[in-house]
Design a protein around this motif. Structure first.
Motif, PDB file in Angstrom:
ATOM      1  N   VAL B  94      -1.665  -4.805  -9.022  1.00  0.00           N
ATOM      2  CA  VAL B  94      -1.942  -4.654  -7.283  1.00  0.00           C
ATOM      3  C   VAL B  94      -2.378  -2.856  -7.035  1.00  0.00           C
ATOM      4  O   VAL B  94      -3.375  -2.922  -6.138  1.00  0.00           O
ATOM      5  CB  VAL B  94      -0.499  -4.668  -6.741  1.00  0.00           C
ATOM      6  N   SER B  95      -1.810  -1.992  -7.780  1.00  0.00           N
ATOM      7  CA  SER B  95      -2.242  -0.706  -7.450  1.00  0.00           C
ATOM      8  C   SER B  95      -3.603  -0.379  -7.643  1.00  0.00           C
ATOM      9  O   SER B  95      -4.380   0.134  -7.139  1.00  0.00           O
ATOM     10  CB  SER B  95      -1.334   0.376  -8.272  1.00  0.00           C
ATOM     11  N   MET B  98      -6.102  -1.971  -5.244  1.00  0.00           N
ATOM     12  CA  MET B  98      -6.026  -1.519  -4.104  1.00  0.00           C
ATOM     13  C   MET B  98      -6.673   0.030  -4.279  1.00  0.00           C
ATOM     14  O   MET B  98      -7.404   0.514  -3.197  1.00  0.00           O
ATOM     15  CB  MET B  98      -4.533  -0.843  -3.764  1.00  0.00           C
ATOM     16  N   ALA B 111      -0.848   3.887  -0.426  1.00  0.00           N
ATOM     17  CA  ALA B 111      -0.712   2.628   0.019  1.00  0.00           C
ATOM     18  C   ALA B 111      -0.711   1.947  -1.061  1.00  0.00           C
ATOM     19  O   ALA B 111      -0.109   0.834  -1.060  1.00  0.00           O
ATOM     20  CB  ALA B 111      -2.017   2.301   0.842  1.00  0.00           C
ATOM     21  N   GLY B 114       2.874   1.717  -2.457  1.00  0.00           N
ATOM     22  CA  GLY B 114       3.811   0.966  -1.410  1.00  0.00           C
ATOM     23  C   GLY B 114       3.427  -0.520  -1.502  1.00  0.00           C
ATOM     24  O   GLY B 114       4.540  -1.363  -1.733  1.00  0.00           O
ATOM     25  N   VAL B 115       2.211  -0.994  -1.543  1.00  0.00           N
ATOM     26  CA  VAL B 115       2.158  -2.560  -1.718  1.00  0.00           C
ATOM     27  C   VAL B 115       2.535  -3.037  -2.892  1.00  0.00           C
ATOM     28  O   VAL B 115       2.940  -3.934  -3.111  1.00  0.00           O
ATOM     29  CB  VAL B 115       0.621  -2.823  -1.375  1.00  0.00           C
ATOM     30  N   LEU B 118       6.283  -3.418  -2.822  1.00  0.00           N
ATOM     31  CA  LEU B 118       6.734  -4.574  -1.818  1.00  0.00           C
ATOM     32  C   LEU B 118       6.434  -5.807  -2.654  1.00  0.00           C
ATOM     33  O   LEU B 118       7.363  -6.702  -2.508  1.00  0.00           O
ATOM     34  CB  LEU B 118       5.554  -4.450  -0.715  1.00  0.00           C
ATOM     35  N   ILE B 119       5.278  -5.927  -3.320  1.00  0.00           N
ATOM     36  CA  ILE B 119       5.103  -7.344  -3.867  1.00  0.00           C
ATOM     37  C   ILE B 119       5.914  -7.432  -5.187  1.00  0.00           C
ATOM     38  O   ILE B 119       6.729  -8.587  -5.036  1.00  0.00           O
ATOM     39  CB  ILE B 119       3.745  -7.435  -4.514  1.00  0.00           C
TER      40      ILE B 119
END
Lengths: 512, 348
Positions: B94-95, B98, B111, B114-115, B118-119
């Motif tokens: 994810v990172s 992003m 960001a 953070g995402v 979250l996931i």
């Protein structure tokens, strides 16, 4: 019945565990073609005796004679080889195997290539047919059967093993009336074929229906052996709880305080609360500042009723109101939020958290109520635990000691401290004084009275009827999963009258 | 001071599991130093960062330390979380996605982090709900999310090993503060945060309570379900953090290998740290020591030139020896053997 030599004779059996004499010179004889019931309250030594007979425990003293020959059992296998078969309260069958495999487990007919499945199922069918279960498909999975039928399947194993002795340890505790009738028919049939049956049940009614002979135990001691028509219900109960009429008269020292002014509106009102296999629909009222005693033998429903009031078990039916408003006591946590606490009779499994310290055990319920975020400040924890230690004289007085290392009585005191720390409105104490010394008992009884005088409602459950009579304002008498009477305590209420009530209800039912 | 009290103190020390982990680390480092006296040397490179074996060990220990902390809490409840390795690869995937889409600024780095967290928190929550509310066994539940998680990571990157560039990220993963690797300092900070979280709230005690005796805890009103969800979420998030930093050091997520089998190292770290797999009392500091030990061990294996085929066996021998030393029964036997020998050490 012509006198036949006993098939099993246990003489002077003594079993000591560290610090406790579980059995002290107990005798038991089982005659072929008889149902012999073992009677006694919790902790009387019934299970220990059964475990000695089935080779689970070794006995330090005494002898076991099977069919006239002295036998030394060194494990359950040797007991089975001697023809002693056991069916426990919790059926110990393999749910994932077929019915036939369960019946024949350990006795499978074999060919050179392995198990002869056809013969296995044929022989299983035969054994089941003998119990009137000929219609079962032995290839079905055991889990498709009801608990009652599973119990019969377990018994059929005894037939296959050609058991001379069959031990049934509380087989009826979760059966309904029809299922019990079916079980009893099977038991009578086996008995008539010459099997000696050792039966344990807490239902007096059933005991009188099926037994030929009784042996009574109390506190690990043999209290006597009787043919069923030699002893009536009152005498039996007195023998089990250890009080005869004379000593009962002597203990008249009951709560002398005048009956409290009782609010018209009860604090708690239960209507028709019930749970299958535990308690039939029951109404109950509990007032602030009163001590309500639950009297009844073990298995009468006294604990089961209390657990419903704490949300430890779910209601099948009925409603509970607190302060006139209906509440859903779906879990102990919910009951705690409503300021109800319950001290279980099962201290070890439902009370202490053995690896936590005394301090942590005391604060646990308060902390659980507050949630994990709002930790109780260390200083306040100290205050709570110090109060508990001082109030109940907990020894050793070391807050940071693991509770598992304390004696039973001291664990009980710590648990009481835990419940009282939550500032409850209703306190339910199930056997709070069992297995603890006299001094601690007096402390706990004093604490009960003190709570009531502060307006707390207390439900007090004890096998010791004297204790119940001494402390309670009102006494709920239970028998066979139902409330049979609610007595206002007074000079005319004694342990003896309660025993009479319980025995009386038996006779009434018999007449009906 | 008399000999007996010294002896008692040593005995008390010997019964503290994390002491043995420290001893093992020292022994391994000593062996390496015998082989190469300069092994423990740390040099200040021209770029102002420290280099050397100890620094390498700290750097590689960091992600393991993070997931071992979460694992400790899960194990304390009597459960296990096999999906932390997958949480790592999801966090990394994810990172990196992003960052690749971002503009390389610090903002986009935040960001991405953070995402990713979250996931992985959602992944942990799925574990927690399945264990606490559906009643599935933790082993099965997290085995499923372990397999599904790596699959999800591959879906996120469409099967590619996504690379990206972001200076803030690279600094966190590879940079140093006063010579120490940033990533290890962050791991230490997380250790402190988790210790504070469980010990200044009642979380730690309640986790231990349900781990020791779920039935008695229920009767005491402890809400087992929300505690279980909480520990699996914490474990998932820490897995995500570890994944972000593990991929940050090379700025590429390797969807097939990032975090692979690291859950096993984490479990080892927990056990070495003195937390029993049966649940109950737990030690976060012990798990941190355990993570350091495993990183040291991995490094030692390579350094000593143990053939790669024999590496797992070598690791196993060290861990088994350590577990035996921690066992009270074994220590008792050993000390009985010692006592039978002439007691000369008293005068020493």
């Amino acid at each position: 019945m012509e006198p036949r030599p006993p098939i099993v004779e246990m003489r002077g059996i003594t079993i000591e565990f560290p610090g406790v004499k579980a059995l002290d010179g107990v005798d038991l004889r089982l005659l072929p073609g008889e149902v012999h019931t073992l009677m006694g309250e919790n902790g009387a030594g019934k299970s220990t005796l059964i475990k000695a007979l089935t080779g689970v425990y070794r006995f330090q003293e005494g002898e076991l004679i099977v069919a006239g020959e002295p036998v030394r059992l060194d494990g359950t296998a040797s007991a089975q080889a001697a023809g002693i078969s056991t069916v426990y309260q919790e059926v110990n069958l393999c749910e994932n195997l077929s019915i036939g495999e369960n019946v024949m487990l350990g006795q499978e007919p074999r060919t050179r290539l392995g198990i002869d499945w056809r013969r296995l199922h044929a022989r299983a069918s035969e054994a089941l047919e003998a119990l009137g279960l000929g219609d079962l498909d032995t290839r079905q999975s055991l889990s498709t059967l009801s608990l009652a039928v599973q119990q019969l399947v377990a018994i059929s194993r005894a037939i296959v093993a050609n058991a001379k002795v069959l031990i049934l340890d509380e087989p009826t505790s979760s059966l309904d009336a029809n299922e019990v009738a079916r079980l009893f028919a099977v038991m009578r049939d086996l008995r008539d074929r010459g099997v000696a049956i050792l039966f344990v049940s807490h239902f007096l009614e059933q005991v009188y229906e099926i037994s030929d002979r009784l042996t009574v135990l109390r506190n690990g001691r043999h209290q006597g052996e009787f043919a069923i028509d030699e002893i009536d219900r009152s005498a039996l109960i007195s023998l089990m709880i250890g009080k005869d009429a004379d000593t009962l008269d002597a203990i008249a020292q009951k709560r002398e305080a005048a009956p409290r002014e009782v609010d018209a509106e009860p604090l708690l009102r239960a209507r028709g609360i019930a749970r299958r296999g535990a308690i039939v629909p029951t109404d109950l009222e509990l007032h602030a500042g009163e001590v309500l005693g639950f009297a009844g033998l073990l298995g009468s429903g006294r604990t089961e009723l209390a657990r419903l009031l704490y949300g430890a078990d779910r209601l099948d039916a009925g409603t509970i109101e607190l302060h006139g408003r209906p509440v859903a006591l779906t879990s102990p946590a919910a009951a705690l939020r409503h300021r109800i606490v319950f001290s279980s009779e099962n201290r070890r499994d439902e009370g202490i958290i053995r690896d936590l310290t005394v301090r942590e055990n005391v604060v646990l319920a308060v902390q659980a109520k507050r949630g994990w975020l709002r930790r109780i400040a260390t200083s306040q924890q100290r205050t709570l635990v110090d109060d508990c230690i001082a109030r109940f004289d907990v020894r050793p007085a070391q807050p940071e000691r693991r509770i598992g290392t304390l004696s039973g009585g001291n664990q009980q005191k710590v648990l009481l401290g835990r419940w009282l720390a939550t500032d409850p409105e209703i306190v339910i104490l199930d056997e709070p004084t069992r297995g603890i010394d006299v001094g601690a008992k007096a402390d706990i009884q004093a604490a009960v009275l003190e709570l009531a005088s502060r307006g707390v409602a207390v439900i007090f459950i004890s096998s010791e009827l004297d204790e119940v009579v001494r402390l309670s304002d009102r006494i709920v008498v239970l028998k066979d999963h139902a409330v049979i009477a609610t007595l206002e305590n007074g000079p005319d209420v004694t342990s003896e009258t309660i025993v009479a009530r319980i025995a009386d209800a038996d006779t009434q039912e018999e007449a009906a | 001071m008399t000999a007996t009290t010294t002896r008692e103190r040593l005995g008390a020390l010997a019964s503290t599991p994390l002491v043995w982990g420290l001893v093992a680390i020292v022994v391994l480092l000593a062996i390496n130093s015998l082989r190469d006296p300069g092994y423990l040397g740390v040099e200040l490179a021209a770029s102002g960062r420290l280099t050397g074996n100890p620094i390498d060990i700290l750097r590689t220990a960091a992600p393991l330390l993070m997931i071992a902390l979460g694992m400790t809490l899960v194990v304390a409840t009597g459960g296990i979380d096999l999906s932390v390795g997958s949480a790592m690869v999801i966090g990394g995937a994810v990172s990196m996605e992003m960052l690749q889409a971002g503009d390389g600024s610090v903002g986009s780095a935040m960001a991405a982090l953070g995402v990713a967290l979250l996931i992985t928190a959602v992944l942990g929550a799925i574990n927690g709900v399945l264990v606490a509310f559906v009643g599935l066994q933790p082993f099965i539940t997290t085995l499923v999310t372990m397999l599904a998680g790596r699959g999800l990571a591959k879906v996120i990157t469409e099967g590619q090993n996504t690379s990206a560039s972001n200076e803030a990220f690279r600094w966190i993963a590879n940079g140093t503060v006063l010579g120490a690797p940033v990533v290890f300092l962050i791991a230490l900070a997380i250790l402190v945060v988790v210790v504070v979280l469980v010990r200044t709230t009642a979380l730690g005690m309640l986790i231990e309570s349900i781990g020791i005796d779920p039935k008695a805890s229920r009767m005491a009103g402890v809400d087992r379900r929300s505690l279980l969800v909480a520990v699996y979420v914490i474990s998932g998030v820490l897995g995500g953090v570890a994944g972000v930093f593990a991929t940050g050091s090379v700025m590429t997520v390797d969807v097939s290998n990032t975090g692979l089998l690291l859950e096993l190292d984490a479990i080892l770290a927990v056990v070495v740290g003195g937390t029993a797999l049966t649940g109950g009392r737990f030690s976060l500091a012990g798990a941190a020591i355990g993570a350091l030990l495993i990183a040291t061990l991995d490094k030692t294996v390579v350094f000593l030139g143990v053939s790669s085929a024999a590496t797992p066996a070598f690791k196993a021998v060290v861990i088994v020896a350590l577990c035996l030393l921690q066992s009270a029964t074994i220590r008792e036997r050993l000390s009985r053997v010692r006592l039978r020998a002439p007691r000369r050490e008293v005068t020493a």
